[in-house]
Write a protein that holds these residues in place. Structure first.
Motif, PDB file in Angstrom:
ATOM      1  N   THR A 226      -7.664  -6.611  -6.019  1.00 48.76           N
ATOM      2  CA  THR A 226      -6.306  -6.824  -6.480  1.00 48.76           C
ATOM      3  C   THR A 226      -5.864  -5.931  -7.043  1.00 48.76           C
ATOM      4  O   THR A 226      -6.242  -4.558  -6.973  1.00 48.76           O
ATOM      5  CB  THR A 226      -6.486  -7.840  -7.677  1.00 48.76           C
ATOM      6  OG1 THR A 226      -7.256  -7.226  -8.692  1.00 48.76           O
ATOM      7  CG2 THR A 226      -7.163  -9.270  -7.458  1.00 48.76           C
ATOM      8  N   LYS A 227      -4.444  -5.979  -7.399  1.00 42.54           N
ATOM      9  CA  LYS A 227      -3.758  -4.920  -7.880  1.00 42.54           C
ATOM     10  C   LYS A 227      -3.271  -3.745  -7.019  1.00 42.54           C
ATOM     11  O   LYS A 227      -3.152  -2.316  -7.713  1.00 42.54           O
ATOM     12  CB  LYS A 227      -4.058  -4.388  -9.409  1.00 42.54           C
ATOM     13  CG  LYS A 227      -4.370  -5.543 -10.196  1.00 42.54           C
ATOM     14  CD  LYS A 227      -4.832  -5.212 -11.514  1.00 42.54           C
ATOM     15  CE  LYS A 227      -5.175  -6.544 -12.493  1.00 42.54           C
ATOM     16  NZ  LYS A 227      -5.776  -6.091 -13.846  1.00 42.54           N
ATOM     17  N   LEU A 228      -3.744  -3.770  -5.820  1.00 47.33           N
ATOM     18  CA  LEU A 228      -3.374  -2.652  -5.021  1.00 47.33           C
ATOM     19  C   LEU A 228      -2.077  -1.972  -4.786  1.00 47.33           C
ATOM     20  O   LEU A 228      -1.823  -0.843  -4.500  1.00 47.33           O
ATOM     21  CB  LEU A 228      -4.158  -2.894  -3.593  1.00 47.33           C
ATOM     22  CG  LEU A 228      -5.540  -3.090  -3.319  1.00 47.33           C
ATOM     23  CD1 LEU A 228      -6.199  -3.595  -2.332  1.00 47.33           C
ATOM     24  CD2 LEU A 228      -6.299  -1.763  -3.763  1.00 47.33           C
ATOM     25  N   ASP A 229      -1.399  -2.834  -5.007  1.00 42.78           N
ATOM     26  CA  ASP A 229       0.198  -2.541  -5.086  1.00 42.78           C
ATOM     27  C   ASP A 229       0.674  -1.314  -6.178  1.00 42.78           C
ATOM     28  O   ASP A 229       1.401  -0.318  -5.888  1.00 42.78           O
ATOM     29  CB  ASP A 229       1.233  -3.526  -5.185  1.00 42.78           C
ATOM     30  CG  ASP A 229       1.062  -4.263  -6.537  1.00 42.78           C
ATOM     31  OD1 ASP A 229      -0.258  -4.651  -6.840  1.00 42.78           O
ATOM     32  OD2 ASP A 229       2.052  -4.496  -7.250  1.00 42.78           O
ATOM     33  N   GLY A 230      -0.282  -1.453  -7.100  1.00 41.37           N
ATOM     34  CA  GLY A 230      -0.065  -0.428  -8.292  1.00 41.37           C
ATOM     35  C   GLY A 230      -0.945   0.907  -8.285  1.00 41.37           C
ATOM     36  O   GLY A 230      -1.269   1.675  -9.300  1.00 41.37           O
ATOM     37  N   SER A 231      -1.756   0.716  -7.081  1.00 43.77           N
ATOM     38  CA  SER A 231      -2.754   1.895  -7.037  1.00 43.77           C
ATOM     39  C   SER A 231      -2.535   2.891  -6.091  1.00 43.77           C
ATOM     40  O   SER A 231      -2.077   2.273  -4.924  1.00 43.77           O
ATOM     41  CB  SER A 231      -4.114   1.293  -7.232  1.00 43.77           C
ATOM     42  OG  SER A 231      -5.129   1.884  -6.658  1.00 43.77           O
TER      43      SER A 231
ATOM     44  N   PHE B  22       0.723  -1.255  -0.059  1.00 39.11           N
ATOM     45  CA  PHE B  22       0.026   0.002   0.000  1.00 39.11           C
ATOM     46  C   PHE B  22       1.052   1.141   0.015  1.00 39.11           C
ATOM     47  O   PHE B  22       0.421   2.267   0.519  1.00 39.11           O
ATOM     48  CB  PHE B  22      -1.035  -0.014   1.099  1.00 39.11           C
ATOM     49  CG  PHE B  22      -2.055  -0.854   0.898  1.00 39.11           C
ATOM     50  CD1 PHE B  22      -3.093  -0.535   0.237  1.00 39.11           C
ATOM     51  CD2 PHE B  22      -2.103  -2.105   1.715  1.00 39.11           C
ATOM     52  CE1 PHE B  22      -4.263  -1.523  -0.056  1.00 39.11           C
ATOM     53  CE2 PHE B  22      -3.165  -3.035   1.501  1.00 39.11           C
ATOM     54  CZ  PHE B  22      -4.047  -2.693   0.794  1.00 39.11           C
ATOM     55  N   SER B  23       1.876   1.175  -0.514  1.00 38.43           N
ATOM     56  CA  SER B  23       2.934   2.464  -0.681  1.00 38.43           C
ATOM     57  C   SER B  23       2.249   3.403  -1.187  1.00 38.43           C
ATOM     58  O   SER B  23       2.592   4.598  -0.952  1.00 38.43           O
ATOM     59  CB  SER B  23       4.397   1.690  -1.176  1.00 38.43           C
ATOM     60  OG  SER B  23       4.294   1.568  -2.241  1.00 38.43           O
TER      61      SER B  23
ATOM     62  N   ASP C  86       1.597 -13.336  -2.717  1.00 39.36           N
ATOM     63  CA  ASP C  86       1.289 -11.729  -2.531  1.00 39.36           C
ATOM     64  C   ASP C  86      -0.107 -11.389  -2.523  1.00 39.36           C
ATOM     65  O   ASP C  86      -0.842 -10.337  -2.869  1.00 39.36           O
ATOM     66  CB  ASP C  86       1.788 -10.973  -3.526  1.00 39.36           C
ATOM     67  CG  ASP C  86       3.293 -10.797  -3.301  1.00 39.36           C
ATOM     68  OD1 ASP C  86       3.817 -11.059  -2.230  1.00 39.36           O
ATOM     69  OD2 ASP C  86       4.238 -10.622  -4.481  1.00 39.36           O
ATOM     70  N   LEU C  87      -1.011 -12.660  -2.480  1.00 39.70           N
ATOM     71  CA  LEU C  87      -2.329 -12.435  -2.108  1.00 39.70           C
ATOM     72  C   LEU C  87      -2.592 -12.815  -0.598  1.00 39.70           C
ATOM     73  O   LEU C  87      -2.482 -13.948  -0.273  1.00 39.70           O
ATOM     74  CB  LEU C  87      -3.135 -13.567  -2.729  1.00 39.70           C
ATOM     75  CG  LEU C  87      -4.759 -13.401  -2.810  1.00 39.70           C
ATOM     76  CD1 LEU C  87      -5.376 -12.413  -3.387  1.00 39.70           C
ATOM     77  CD2 LEU C  87      -5.428 -14.732  -3.169  1.00 39.70           C
ATOM     78  N   GLN C  88      -2.778 -11.489  -0.038  1.00 42.96           N
ATOM     79  CA  GLN C  88      -2.767 -11.644   1.551  1.00 42.96           C
ATOM     80  C   GLN C  88      -3.964 -11.667   2.176  1.00 42.96           C
ATOM     81  O   GLN C  88      -5.081 -10.878   1.858  1.00 42.96           O
ATOM     82  CB  GLN C  88      -1.952 -10.380   2.324  1.00 42.96           C
ATOM     83  CG  GLN C  88      -0.465 -10.240   1.585  1.00 42.96           C
ATOM     84  CD  GLN C  88       0.272 -11.451   2.464  1.00 42.96           C
ATOM     85  OE1 GLN C  88       0.207 -11.485   3.756  1.00 42.96           O
ATOM     86  NE2 GLN C  88       1.068 -12.376   1.939  1.00 42.96           N
TER      87      GLN C  88
ATOM     88  N   VAL D 294      -1.362  -7.652  -3.310  1.00 45.09           N
ATOM     89  CA  VAL D 294      -0.460  -6.344  -3.050  1.00 45.09           C
ATOM     90  C   VAL D 294       0.956  -6.793  -3.876  1.00 45.09           C
ATOM     91  O   VAL D 294       2.134  -6.327  -3.539  1.00 45.09           O
ATOM     92  CB  VAL D 294       0.125  -6.301  -1.506  1.00 45.09           C
ATOM     93  CG1 VAL D 294      -1.261  -5.800  -0.754  1.00 45.09           C
ATOM     94  CG2 VAL D 294       0.576  -7.754  -0.879  1.00 45.09           C
ATOM     95  N   GLY D 295       0.847  -7.753  -4.811  1.00 44.31           N
ATOM     96  CA  GLY D 295       2.086  -7.939  -5.533  1.00 44.31           C
ATOM     97  C   GLY D 295       1.895  -8.753  -6.455  1.00 44.31           C
ATOM     98  O   GLY D 295       0.812  -9.658  -6.729  1.00 44.31           O
ATOM     99  N   GLU D 296       2.820  -9.293  -7.651  1.00 38.85           N
ATOM    100  CA  GLU D 296       2.764 -10.540  -8.508  1.00 38.85           C
ATOM    101  C   GLU D 296       3.284 -11.818  -8.048  1.00 38.85           C
ATOM    102  O   GLU D 296       2.954 -12.708  -8.861  1.00 38.85           O
ATOM    103  CB  GLU D 296       3.295  -9.881  -9.763  1.00 38.85           C
ATOM    104  CG  GLU D 296       2.866  -8.721 -10.234  1.00 38.85           C
ATOM    105  CD  GLU D 296       3.678  -8.098 -11.560  1.00 38.85           C
ATOM    106  OE1 GLU D 296       4.600  -8.871 -11.880  1.00 38.85           O
ATOM    107  OE2 GLU D 296       3.259  -7.081 -12.118  1.00 38.85           O
TER     108      GLU D 296
END
Length: 387
Positions: free
Chosen positions: A339-344, A92-93, A372-374, A366-368
């Motif tokens: 999904t894809k919250l690491d890129g959002s 979530f950076s 990374d599915l937490q 939170v990743g590929e």
């Protein structure tokens, strides 16, 4: 990985073909079942787990022979979520960067600047897709507590902000663990629109559940997209799971899922993970097909599916809300995978979707990587976006 393929020859006969993909040579076995259930005489084939499945061990191990297996499994996954806070924090950076302005606003806060600070805080929350209703609710609550003297410093305001968000998540989305009942196999249907990461999420979920000790069977119910079955077969091979796929491209998804659940029931699988075709929530004919899929598995096992998880693309932000409403109205969603919250930078949508529909978030992408599915943990999420 064992791949089961089937196709109807007539109303009274069905041929099964098994391909053993784990060895270099390909073995085809064709048999005509007797009057016994469809898959009861299915020839057993040698099963070789994938490298990834063999090499990974978990200190949170749950044996399928234990009583209360699904209860233990849910608890262990939840414990694992608390131990993987670093992945959530890094995932979530971008949202955290958006909200970093709050720390600057509150660092030198004084009572005279209250209106300006709250206006800018409101803007930061809106940019991160918390949504107008939630944002106004949070900001006005803070304003009231500041003016009444309950909050007297910037650190107290930030703590109150974090508590407000945490309360929204825990009051309406309490049941974040998988609820799989007490009978085997448990059935999980994964649904969503095209391109949201549905099949990938199912593969990663299979990996996590298998590492916790569950025996997993995948069902390739996405019969519309040509490459969907191939994609899921790759995931089955990576995770060391077995899979049921349709031989013909025009096979009904409900038939595929029904046969998979029958096989799961007859051969002692713990969990059947059912993939479905991606569909727009505005396409009502395709949405109705989900009802047929749900009814089909329910005929095999009463009360199935145990979970219907809707995969939502985090990059769409608040635009995911109409999707969630429609899917929930049609099939009754039990949980979300975001999904894809690491890129959002729009992580606030997590709060919005829970508050709007009262349905819990079960997992976040939170990743590929495979891990990374937490599992979603509300406290870890709040700490990650308001560090």
């Amino acid at each position: 990985m064992n791949v089961i393929q089937f196709h109807s020859i007539s109303h009274n006969s069905v041929y099964l073909r098994a391909r053993e993909m784990a060895s270099p040579t390909q073995l085809s076995l064709i048999s005509k079942p007797s009057s016994s259930p469809l898959l009861s005489n299915f020839p057993r084939t040698r099963f070789i787990p994938s490298t990834a499945a063999r090499s990974t061990t978990s200190r949170f191990k749950c044996l399928s022979s234990q009583t209360g297996f699904f209860t233990r499994l849910g608890r262990l996954i939840k414990e694992k979520a608390k131990s993987d806070v670093e992945k959530v924090f890094s995932g979530f950076s971008k949202t955290r960067d958006n909200l970093a302005v709050i720390d600057e606003l509150l660092l030198y806060w004084n009572l005279a600047d209250t209106d300006r600070v709250l206006d800018e805080l409101e803007e930061a929350l809106l940019v991160s897709d918390f949504g107008p209703r939630i944002t106004i609710k949070i900001v006005e609550s803070l304003r009231e507590d500041i003016l009444s003297g309950k909050l007297k410093s910037g650190s107290e305001i930030k703590d109150a902000l974090k508590k407000s968000v945490l309360d929204l998540l825990t009051n309406k989305g309490t049941k974040t663990e998988l609820r799989l009942g007490f009978r085997k196999p448990a059935v999980i249907m994964v649904v969503g629109v095209n391109g949201g990461g549905k099949t990938t999420s199912l593969g990663k979920l299979a990996y996590r559940l298998k590492n916790e000790g569950a025996k997993i069977l995948m069902a390739a119910g996405d019969t519309f997209r040509a490459a969907a079955s191939d994609q899921l077969e790759i995931w089955a091979e990576r995770t060391g799971c077995e899979i049921v796929v349709a031989e013909k491209g025009n096979a009904k998804a409900s038939s595929v899922l029904s046969q998979a659940v029958k096989r799961g029931k007859e051969q002692g699988f713990d969990i059947v993970l059912c993939d479905t075709s991606g569909r727009l929530h505005t396409n009502y004919s395709l949405m109705e097909e989900l009802i047929a899929c749900k009814k089909a598995v329910g005929k095999v096992i009463r009360g199935a599916p145990n979970e219907i998880l809707l995969v939502l693309d985090g990059n769409t932000g608040l635009n995911m809300l109409p999707q969630a409403r429609e899917f929930n109205e049609i099939v009754g969603i039990t949980g979300f995978i975001l999904t894809k919250l690491d890129g959002s930078a729009r992580g606030g949508c997590v709060v919005s979707v829970v508050d709007e529909l009262g349905i819990p978030v079960k997992f976040v992408g939170v990743g590929e990587g495979l891990e990374d599915l937490q599992p979603f943990d509300a406290e870890a999420f709040v700490n990650a976006i308001f560090s």
